[in-house]
Structures are given as C-alpha cells and as structure tokens.
Design a protein around this motif. Sequence first.
Motif, PDB file in Angstrom:
ATOM      1  N   TYR A 127       9.702   0.501   1.591  1.00 49.09           N
ATOM      2  CA  TYR A 127      10.669   0.310   2.610  1.00 49.09           C
ATOM      3  C   TYR A 127      11.867  -0.723   2.022  1.00 49.09           C
ATOM      4  CZ  TYR A 127       7.986   2.208   6.345  1.00 49.09           C
ATOM      5  OH  TYR A 127       7.004   2.967   7.384  1.00 49.09           O
ATOM      6  N   LYS A 128      12.705   0.069   1.417  1.00 49.61           N
ATOM      7  CA  LYS A 128      13.856  -0.683   0.796  1.00 49.61           C
ATOM      8  C   LYS A 128      14.488  -1.618   1.876  1.00 49.61           C
ATOM      9  CE  LYS A 128      13.092   1.910  -2.669  1.00 49.61           C
ATOM     10  NZ  LYS A 128      12.389   1.308  -4.106  1.00 49.61           N
ATOM     11  N   PHE A 153       1.075  -0.145   5.434  1.00 47.61           N
ATOM     12  CA  PHE A 153       2.679   0.293   5.526  1.00 47.61           C
ATOM     13  C   PHE A 153       2.623   1.095   6.843  1.00 47.61           C
ATOM     14  CE2 PHE A 153       2.376  -0.978   1.225  1.00 47.61           C
ATOM     15  CZ  PHE A 153       3.652  -1.717   0.754  1.00 47.61           C
ATOM     16  N   PRO A 154       3.617   0.899   7.799  1.00 51.57           N
ATOM     17  CA  PRO A 154       3.595   1.735   9.044  1.00 51.57           C
ATOM     18  C   PRO A 154       4.238   3.145   8.531  1.00 51.57           C
ATOM     19  CG  PRO A 154       5.326   0.084   9.179  1.00 51.57           C
ATOM     20  CD  PRO A 154       4.653  -0.073   8.001  1.00 51.57           C
ATOM     21  N   SER A 155       4.089   4.212   9.328  1.00 50.67           N
ATOM     22  CA  SER A 155       4.690   5.475   9.255  1.00 50.67           C
ATOM     23  C   SER A 155       6.164   5.350   9.470  1.00 50.67           C
ATOM     24  CB  SER A 155       3.893   6.415  10.385  1.00 50.67           C
ATOM     25  OG  SER A 155       4.758   7.834  10.405  1.00 50.67           O
ATOM     26  N   PHE A 156       6.836   6.118   8.902  1.00 56.80           N
ATOM     27  CA  PHE A 156       8.284   6.261   9.069  1.00 56.80           C
ATOM     28  C   PHE A 156       8.618   6.909  10.505  1.00 56.80           C
ATOM     29  CE2 PHE A 156       8.564   5.869   4.452  1.00 56.80           C
ATOM     30  CZ  PHE A 156       9.921   5.003   4.499  1.00 56.80           C
ATOM     31  N   THR A 162      -0.331   3.540  10.920  1.00 57.28           N
ATOM     32  CA  THR A 162      -0.322   3.335   9.598  1.00 57.28           C
ATOM     33  C   THR A 162      -0.409   4.146   8.635  1.00 57.28           C
ATOM     34  OG1 THR A 162      -1.614   1.091  10.217  1.00 57.28           O
ATOM     35  CG2 THR A 162      -1.543   1.846   7.939  1.00 57.28           C
ATOM     36  N   GLU A 163       0.620   4.375   7.806  1.00 58.37           N
ATOM     37  CA  GLU A 163       0.817   5.508   6.777  1.00 58.37           C
ATOM     38  C   GLU A 163      -0.045   5.168   5.541  1.00 58.37           C
ATOM     39  OE1 GLU A 163       2.778   9.122   5.882  1.00 58.37           O
ATOM     40  OE2 GLU A 163       2.962   8.125   7.692  1.00 58.37           O
ATOM     41  N   THR A 247       2.264  -5.620   8.196  1.00 60.86           N
ATOM     42  CA  THR A 247       3.307  -4.672   8.263  1.00 60.86           C
ATOM     43  C   THR A 247       4.616  -4.941   7.666  1.00 60.86           C
ATOM     44  OG1 THR A 247       4.786  -3.704  10.344  1.00 60.86           O
ATOM     45  CG2 THR A 247       4.331  -6.137   9.953  1.00 60.86           C
ATOM     46  N   VAL A 248       5.449  -4.190   7.565  1.00 58.71           N
ATOM     47  CA  VAL A 248       6.839  -4.502   7.221  1.00 58.71           C
ATOM     48  C   VAL A 248       7.723  -4.709   8.293  1.00 58.71           C
ATOM     49  CG1 VAL A 248       8.782  -3.044   5.809  1.00 58.71           C
ATOM     50  CG2 VAL A 248       6.187  -2.689   5.407  1.00 58.71           C
TER      51      VAL A 248
END
Length: 274
Positions: A127-128, A153-156, A162-163, A247-248
């Motif tokens: 996630y930039k 990492f969560p899903s876009f 969570t992805e 998370t992000v």
Amino acid sequence: MDQLGRDGAALAANLRTLCEQHGSVAAVCRKINVNRQQFNKYLSGAHVPSPANLRIIANYFGLSVPMLFADPEEFRTLVEGNFFHAMATARQLPEFSRFVSDMIVENNADHNDIVGVYDRYQFSSIYKGFVLRSAFCIYRNREFLQHYYVERFPSFDDPKKTEYVFKYYGFCFPVADRLFTADFEGIQSNEMTFGVYAQVKRNAKRFMFGISSGIAATVFRQPYSTKVALHYRGPGLLRRAHLKELTVMDRNDPSIPREALQYLGDGSDMIQMS
C-alpha cells in the motif's frame, strides 16, 4: 487460584498443545522415558514436574523451561504458527551453526530489557504511502533470543477483510548496543529479511529505531529496504488482542505514536528494486 495452581494449569494446557502436535501421549512418554500415569497428572494440572523432569520435557520439545509456563493462549499462537518447529529445524542446519559461531561472542547478559511484545511500524511496500502496523515479539529460548512477527494486509476492495498474511520468524543478536535480526517468512517461504535496531527511551515510552531489508525469491515481491520503528507494548508473547490491531493505516492516523512518525518521515527514502 494461587501462583502454584496457575503455573500448573498453564503447564498442563501447554503440554496438551504440544502433545497434539507430536502424536499420542504414549509416544511422547516413551520418547522422554516418563511414566504415563505420572505424565497424565502433569496434563491434568494435578502435579508440576520436578526440575529434572521439566528439563527433560523442555529438551524433548526444543524449548526452555520458562516457555512451558507461558500463557496458554500465547503459547498456542506460537505452536499453531509453526514457529517452534521452524526454529528447531534451523538450529540443526550446519550453515546456521557456522553463522552463530561467527556472530556470537561470549555474552552472559540476560537482555530482559528488550524481551517482549512490540508494535512494528514501517511504510508499506504493497500500500504505497501507507503505514503498516505489524506485531513483533522477542523471546528467550535457551541460549538464544528469538523473534517472530505477523503482518496483515486488508483487501483493496473490502478493507474489513484480510487479503494477505505474512509471518516471519528468526533470531536476534544483541551486539555493541545494537540488535541485529535475521528471519524468514513462513507462509510463502520465499523471503528473508534482516534488520538492525538501536534502543531509545523517551518519556517512559520504549522504542527501537532501525532499518529492515528484505529479499524475496520470486519477482512478485521486490527487494526493499526501509526504516522501522518498534514500540514496546509489554512482556510475554503475542496474543490475539495484538493480532486484531494489525492493519495498514494512513500516516495521519492518531494511533501511530508521534515518535514513530518522526522517525519514519514521509516514506520517500524507502528503497525498492524494480
């Protein structure tokens, strides 16, 4: 329940967890040469083994005696993550023995000031521009300091789901007031990371600031190097409560410690090889 009772209950739960991973109780008893009836008393919490039997049990499972009395929930997280097995396998490799011989100089310090659970902050390579908060834990196992950390990492498309999940585990080497880490990722088994950290204490908050570099075996995950901030949360092992917070986040999220943000900057100095 008094302390002895709590210790016995924790030990019993952890022994049951270990036996689940190592086949039948009878097989374990044969391997360690402990009477099955006596071992059943350990499993029920009715008795705590003698110091000699504790060492025999701990040695068989490749753990230190104190780890056998860890909080059962934390202990199961380690076992289900396969961290103990991976570390035992690594210790048996001749390449690792040579590596440790080169890295470790006789050192009797206990390093209790760095053992425990940390929030780990870095800018995300997926996630930039966002900050990744993962859970990092340093613990002692016999003569070694070991660590493991978990990233989620969560899903876009649906941030509530969570992805990706990555789990890293490895060894820590305190040298000259610095902490060096070497670990590998255990789910995809295609990445090694290395870090070096310096401990900082400010206003009763405990941080370690450093740099982490990762090298993957496939082109899907590019090599990187980035700043990392570790914020001490407390003693023990990772618990489910810690994992729920992974998370992000946007860099302006108020839950990120100010000291961590000041050290990380804006993420522009993250190095990624294309």
